[in-house]
Scaffold this motif. Structure first.
Motif, mmCIF file in Angstrom:
data_model
loop_
_atom_site.group_PDB
_atom_site.id
_atom_site.type_symbol
_atom_site.label_atom_id
_atom_site.label_comp_id
_atom_site.label_asym_id
_atom_site.label_seq_id
_atom_site.Cartn_x
_atom_site.Cartn_y
_atom_site.Cartn_z
ATOM 1 N N ALA A 195 30.426 -21.108 15.212
ATOM 2 C CA ALA A 195 29.130 -20.436 15.291
ATOM 3 C C ALA A 195 28.797 -20.062 16.734
ATOM 4 N N MET A 196 29.054 -20.963 17.674
ATOM 5 C CA MET A 196 28.794 -20.677 19.093
ATOM 6 C C MET A 196 29.730 -19.576 19.604
ATOM 7 N N PHE A 197 30.979 -19.625 19.172
ATOM 8 C CA PHE A 197 31.937 -18.588 19.569
ATOM 9 C C PHE A 197 31.488 -17.224 19.046
ATOM 10 N N MET A 198 31.099 -17.178 17.775
ATOM 11 C CA MET A 198 30.670 -15.902 17.189
ATOM 12 C C MET A 198 29.369 -15.408 17.819
ATOM 13 N N LYS A 199 28.475 -16.315 18.194
ATOM 14 C CA LYS A 199 27.259 -15.928 18.927
ATOM 15 C C LYS A 199 27.651 -15.256 20.234
ATOM 16 N N ASN A 200 28.604 -15.853 20.938
ATOM 17 C CA ASN A 200 29.054 -15.270 22.195
ATOM 18 C C ASN A 200 29.736 -13.918 21.987
ATOM 19 N N VAL A 201 30.497 -13.789 20.913
ATOM 20 C CA VAL A 201 31.129 -12.497 20.608
ATOM 21 C C VAL A 201 30.058 -11.438 20.360
ATOM 22 N N SER A 202 29.021 -11.813 19.651
ATOM 23 C CA SER A 202 27.922 -10.891 19.388
ATOM 24 C C SER A 202 27.224 -10.481 20.687
ATOM 25 N N ILE A 203 26.939 -11.454 21.531
ATOM 26 C CA ILE A 203 26.311 -11.163 22.816
ATOM 27 C C ILE A 203 27.243 -10.307 23.671
ATOM 28 N N LEU A 204 28.536 -10.568 23.589
ATOM 29 C CA LEU A 204 29.521 -9.759 24.304
ATOM 30 C C LEU A 204 29.419 -8.298 23.880
ATOM 31 N N GLY A 205 29.214 -8.064 22.590
ATOM 32 C CA GLY A 205 29.024 -6.702 22.100
ATOM 33 C C GLY A 205 27.808 -6.043 22.725
ATOM 34 N N GLY A 206 26.716 -6.791 22.819
ATOM 35 C CA GLY A 206 25.518 -6.255 23.471
ATOM 36 C C GLY A 206 25.760 -5.943 24.933
ATOM 37 N N ALA A 207 26.483 -6.815 25.623
ATOM 38 C CA ALA A 207 26.791 -6.578 27.040
ATOM 39 C C ALA A 207 27.653 -5.329 27.204
ATOM 40 N N LEU A 208 28.603 -5.134 26.305
ATOM 41 C CA LEU A 208 29.442 -3.932 26.388
ATOM 42 C C LEU A 208 28.620 -2.666 26.145
ATOM 43 N N LEU A 209 27.647 -2.742 25.238
ATOM 44 C CA LEU A 209 26.757 -1.595 25.029
ATOM 45 C C LEU A 209 25.956 -1.294 26.289
ATOM 46 N N LEU A 210 25.445 -2.325 26.949
ATOM 47 C CA LEU A 210 24.714 -2.117 28.201
ATOM 48 C C LEU A 210 25.644 -1.564 29.288
ATOM 49 N N ALA A 211 26.882 -2.054 29.322
ATOM 50 C CA ALA A 211 27.843 -1.561 30.311
ATOM 51 C C ALA A 211 28.127 -0.073 30.105
ATOM 52 N N TYR A 212 28.076 0.376 28.881
ATOM 53 C CA TYR A 212 28.343 1.782 28.582
ATOM 54 C C TYR A 212 27.098 2.658 28.744
#
Length: 129
Positions: free
Chosen positions: A99-116
C-alpha cells in the motif's frame, strides 16, 4: 477554476515539506538502517533536503518542473528501498508495504505531471512567463 491548480500544488507539497523537515532532523534513520539502507545517517537527511526543496518549490510555484524532478529523485529510491513488499515474509506487513509503495507510485505520477506541465496559474513561474 484556476484556484484548483494552486490548491492541488499546496496539498501535493504538504507531505514533502512536513516529511522533509522531520527527515532533516534525523527522524527515520533507525527504520531506514533496519531496512538495510547503508549510511542511513547521511542518506535520510539528504532525502529530507530533496523532499523539502522539492516541496517548497511546488508549494510556491517557483521552478516547479525542477522541484518535481527533485521529488521524483526522492521517491524512486525511497519506494524501492523502504517499501519492498515483494521481499517481506509477513503477509500483513507485505500488504502494508505494498500500500505504501503504491501510494508512492501514485504520488510519483503526480510529480511527473508537474514536471511536464509546470506550476499553472497563481505561481511565481506563471508570473514570470
Amino acid at each position: 477554476m484556476k484556484i484548483v491548480a494552486l490548491l492541488g500544488r499546496i496539498l501535493f507539497a504538504l507531505i514533502f515539506i512536513l516529511s522533509g523537515i522531520s527527515h532533516i532532523t534525523g527522524a527515520g534513520v533507525d527504520m531506514t538502517a533496519a531496512a538495510g539502507v547503508p549510511m542511513a545517517g547521511v542518506l535520510v537527511p539528504l532525502a529530507g533536503l530533496l523532499s523539502l526543496a522539492g516541496g517548497l518549490s511546488i508549494l510556491l510555484g517557483y521552478k516547479v518542473k525542477i522541484g518535481a524532478w527533485l521529488i521524483v529523485i526522492f521517491l524512486i529510491p525511497v519506494s524501492v528501498a523502504l517499501h519492498n513488499f515483494w521481499a517481506v515474509k509477513d503477509p500483513m506487513m507485505a500488504q502494508m508495504h505494498m500500500a505504501m509503495f503504491m501510494k508512492n507510485v501514485s504520488i510519483l505520477g503526480g510529480a511527473l505531471l508537474l514536471a511536464y506541465f509546470g506550476a499553472g496559474p497563481y505561481s511565481i513561474d506563471h508570473r514570470k512567463g
